[in-house]
Design an enzyme around this catalytic site. Structure first.
Site, PDB file in Angstrom:
ATOM      1  CG  ASP A  78      42.131  38.807  43.995  1.00  0.00           C
ATOM      2  OD1 ASP A  78      42.913  38.509  44.827  1.00  0.00           O
ATOM      3  OD2 ASP A  78      41.660  39.967  43.338  1.00  0.00           O
ATOM      4  CG  ASP A 112      44.467  36.831  48.331  1.00  0.00           C
ATOM      5  OD1 ASP A 112      45.474  37.581  49.002  1.00  0.00           O
ATOM      6  OD2 ASP A 112      44.133  37.682  47.448  1.00  0.00           O
ATOM      7  CB  CYS A 168      19.891  44.188  24.513  1.00  0.00           C
ATOM      8  SG  CYS A 168      19.257  44.466  26.252  1.00  0.00           S
ATOM      9  CG  ASP A 223      46.551  35.358  45.601  1.00  0.00           C
ATOM     10  OD1 ASP A 223      47.419  35.418  46.479  1.00  0.00           O
ATOM     11  OD2 ASP A 223      45.726  36.133  45.503  1.00  0.00           O
ATOM     12  CB  CYS A 271      15.764  41.710  26.763  1.00  0.00           C
ATOM     13  SG  CYS A 271      16.114  43.650  26.243  1.00  0.00           S
TER      14      CYS A 271
END
Lengths: 750, 54
Positions: free
Chosen positions: A625, A443, A45, A629, A42
């Site tokens: 991940d 996985d 921030c 893999d 926003c």
């Protein structure tokens, strides 16, 4: 120097060194650093972050980009790098660094937008002139308007058409045709013939058609590019998991922070808790726990002692370690994986996109029709000029305007729908491939489950013991401790305060009160010579060496994993679980989800598994991940990875999903399938349009007015059809509602 | 009819002006942060962004 890597918090010095390594000089003695801050959301921030960063010494410029959730900081390079990440962390905005070099401006997008603007300007002005010609301007006015149109169209076509001409030329030089070949020929012939007509004061000129065509096609091209760019930036903004450098102890006792590429075998590296191992190494002193989840798929932390071999990429959890590099970065495990990824990618047969496959049939058909028209009219009328005019009109009317929009429009709408669900699509071809799959390989660690652990069978543990253990555990970042602390918070237990808690890396935690010594950790360390049946996934709490409680840990299943698997089965997709983890947890999860499994698979075995299933005629989606893999992600027909995946894995995957829920997988597949249905409809519409328009053109009735109307109408129809995807109710909701009631509640694996 | 021919160069000039304005806005990065621009306009302070540029 007192800041030698110790304790649980990574040395702030290291992050400064990292900032230096990841920055680039921009002249005037300044360096620029780019940070990705995903939690910016926003105007407040923006204000907080910019003010805090400006207040730091040596920072000359700080600007937040809210759209890309990124901060650009410039600082004077003669001084130490400012503590940017610590400052943002303190404000509650976790940040991570971007590599310099990856964040260059995208020249292709700028070129496309400029070309689009120029063609839009030319098209609107020429169309205005054309309307007055069609409404019956007299001959002199008409000729004057044709001249003005020609003067606008020529430079505009030269500038905006380049995008197509270049691509068509490249393709022709390699002896192929793509969609840009008929486009370029059509546009250039239309312009050439219109210029000839204008010179000879003839009534029909197609300037408007040629430039409008370029305009429409550029819209499709730009949207396509924007879609890919958005996904690419979003993926690049994720945290980097590989180490950028390491603190090396030199022979003369000095310490220096070296980039990974400069680390040689034999160098001594000081590895703080919380850091990843930069290159393959062996431990020479210290004791700690090691998290291998992202590297090997092993879900439980391992103990590292003197002599343990560490693969690059594993995370050091609890204690500082001194390690000696056994391989340079280019020979480390990580590099070997990268090479396997490259091999897998070259081994995979190239996928031809639907648009290109269509173009291969379409271009010859169109050109043949135009040629036959020319020959036919030569035979019937014997007038070369007339025959040529009609042949060119055929080319213009068949020019694949709708065809050029039919595919990208659908894919852009689909990508936006996926984006809203936190799924990043790398390019349109991934969507086409995803629609074709009939088998999925999952996985386990990090994909079906989270990397983090949880306390199993919490109800079996005495409340008092749990409270004590959790109080001790609250001081540690070890996965067991975190799981225990989380369980205690969930049960809303009151924690006890201890005066002194010490951590024994690789063993456990010890807390002392006036009359008791509590130990939480490995059974052989915590208990006094009691032989307890030790299971890998357990820790104990002891009081003065006597057993108080045993804790079992397991990996937490991703939310909706069960729903996701059931939905996939409903979609007719076969599922297999292939993991690098030990046999027992894999088999347990597979039984729970009712899918076949293969445990203890090496990266190479994962590829072989895919090759085997592909040979049986399956098209495979790989969801994974870990580093292990990654070659499989590259080898599969199409692949997906969670945002928490290893860096190389994220780069190899075609889709990346940012949310925790595994329902992203079936959602992406159903979206891809409905997109593929719409693409086919759109192609049918475009071809149907040609079936009506071509006879009109061949018979010589295609005036510029008819060409303009036909082209616009067909494009609008195709776009409107593509937009239906935005409204269509996703299949997932319907099917999960159907099966949802008798599904198992999401549970955990033991 | 011929009296209105002057409208054509006028129309073209206006179109070109629009095109030039768009090109300028593109080059100066006006579209880099559309969400941020919407938020910044309601920020209280008018402090220059380069507070330390000297």
């Amino acid at each position: 120097m007192s800041c030698c890597a110790a304790g649980l918090v990574p040395d702030p010095r290291d992050s400064r060194e990292e900032i230096l390594l990841a920055s680039r000089p921009i002249g005037d003695g300044e360096r620029q650093t780019e940070l990705s801050v995903p939690s910016i959301h926003c105007g407040g921030c923006i204000h907080t972050i910019e003010r805090a960063l400006h207040a730091l010494p040596n920072v000359s410029y700080a600007r937040v980009n809210l759209s890309t959730k990124r901060v650009v900081v410039r600082w004077r390079s003669e001084a130490e790098p400012p503590p940017l990440i610590e400052t943002l962390d303190r404000l509650g905005y976790p940040a991570h660094l971007f590599d310099f070099g990856t964040e260059q401006k995208d020249p292709a997008l700028g070129e496309l937008i400029r070309a689009l603007a120029v063609s839009g300007f030319a098209a609107s002005n020429i169309m205005l002139l054309s309307v007055s010609i069609w409404s019956g301007a007299d001959a002199a006015t008409r000729d004057a308007f044709h001249w003005i149109s020609a003067l606008i169209a020529a430079p505009a076509l030269l500038y905006s058409g380049q995008v197509f001409f270049r691509s068509a030329w490249r393709s022709l030089r390699h002896g192929q045709t793509n969609m840009d070949v008929p486009i370029s020929i059509g546009v250039l012939l239309a312009f050439g013939m219109s210029a000839y007509e204008t010179l000879h004061r003839q009534p029909h000129a197609y300037f408007d058609a040629s430039i409008t065509l370029v305009f429409f096609l550029l819209i499709g091209r730009t949207l396509d590019h924007l879609m890919r760019e958005r996904a690419r930036t979003a993926i690049r903004g994720l945290a980097r998991l590989a180490a950028r450098g390491a603190l090396v102890a030199e022979d003369d006792g000095n310490r220096s922070y070296l980039p990974i590429e400069e680390i040689r075998p034999g160098m001594t590296i000081l590895l703080a808790a919380g850091e990843r191992v930069p290159v393959d190494a062996v431990v020479v002193s210290g004791q700690s726990d090691i998290d291998c989840a992202i590297v090997s798929g092993e879900s439980l932390p391992q103990v590292a002692i003197e002599g343990s071999k560490l693969q690059s990429g594993v995370l050091n959890l609890t204690g500082p370690l001194t390690i000696v590099a056994t391989a340079a970065a280019k020979d480390s495990f990580l590099a070997e994986i990268t090479r396997m990824v490259e091999a897998a990618e070259t081994g995979r047969s190239a996928y031809r996109r639907i648009a290109d496959r269509t173009a291969r049939l379409y271009a010859p058909a169109v050109h043949l029709t135009a040629l036959l028209t020319f020959v036919g009219w030569m035979i019937v009328a014997g007038d070369a000029h007339r025959a040529l005019t009609i042949a060119v009109a055929v080319l213009i009317i068949t020019c694949p305007c709708a065809l050029g929009l039919a595919v990208p429009m659908v894919q852009v709408v689909a990508a936006r729908r996926l984006f809203e669900r936190g799924i990043m699509l790398r390019d349109g071809s991934a969507l086409e491939r995803l629609a074709e799959i009939d088998a999925t390989i999952f996985d386990k660690t990090g994909t079906l489950t989270f990397d983090r652990l949880r306390l199993a069978a919490a109800e079996a543990v005495p409340i008092k013991a749990l409270a004590i253990a959790a109080s001790i555990a609250s001081r540690s970042t070890h996965p067991y401790s975190r799981a225990l602390f989380a369980a205690a918070q969930e049960a809303k237990l009151d924690l006890v305060t201890f005066d002194r808690v010490t951590e024994q890396p690789g063993a456990g935690l010890e807390a002392r009160t006036a009359d008791a010594v509590y130990r939480f950790g490995r059974p052989d360390w915590a208990l006094d010579g009691t032989a307890l049946d030790v299971r890998a996934s357990s820790a104990v709490l002891s009081e003065n060496g006597k057993l108080r409680a045993v804790f079992q840990f397991d990996s937490e299943l991703r939310p909706d994993a069960n729903d996701a698997i059931c939905t996939l089965k409903d979609l007719g997709i076969s599922i297999k679980l292939v993991s690098g983890d030990r046999d027992e947890p894999v088999r347990k999860l597979a039984t729970l989800l009712d899918v076949p499994c293969l445990a203890g698979a090496s990266p190479r075995q994962k590829i072989e598994q895919i090759a085997e299933m592909s040979a049986e005629g399956h098209r495979i989606l790989m969801v994974g991940d870990g580093l292990n893999d990654t070659p499989a992600l590259a080898a599969a027909h199409v692949s997906m990875a969670p945002a928490s995946a290893a860096d190389v894995g994220r780069n190899a995957a075609d889709l990346v999903f940012l949310r925790d829920s595994l329902l992203s997988v079936p959602y992406a597949i159903t979206t891809a399938r409905s997109a593929s249905r719409l693409v086919r409809q759109n192609l049918a519409l475009a071809i149907g349009y040609n079936a009506v328009a071509v006879p009109v053109a061949v018979l010589g009735h295609a005036t510029p007015l008819i060409a303009a109307v036909a082209m616009s109408v067909s494009s609008i129809i195709v776009i409107a059809n593509a937009l239906r995807l935005g409204q269509a109710r996703p299949l997932r909701e319907a099917s999960s509602r159907k099966t949802g009631s008798h599904l198992l509640r999401p549970e955990t694996v033991r | 009819m011929n009296d209105f021919f002057f409208l054509i160069p006028v129309a073209l000039a206006l179109g070109l002006a629009g095109l030039a304005a768009f090109m300028w806005s593109l080059r100066t990065g006006q579209y880099e942060d559309l969400d941020g621009a919407a938020e910044r306009i309601i920020a209280d302070e008018d402090a220059p962004i380069r507070t330390r540029a000297d």
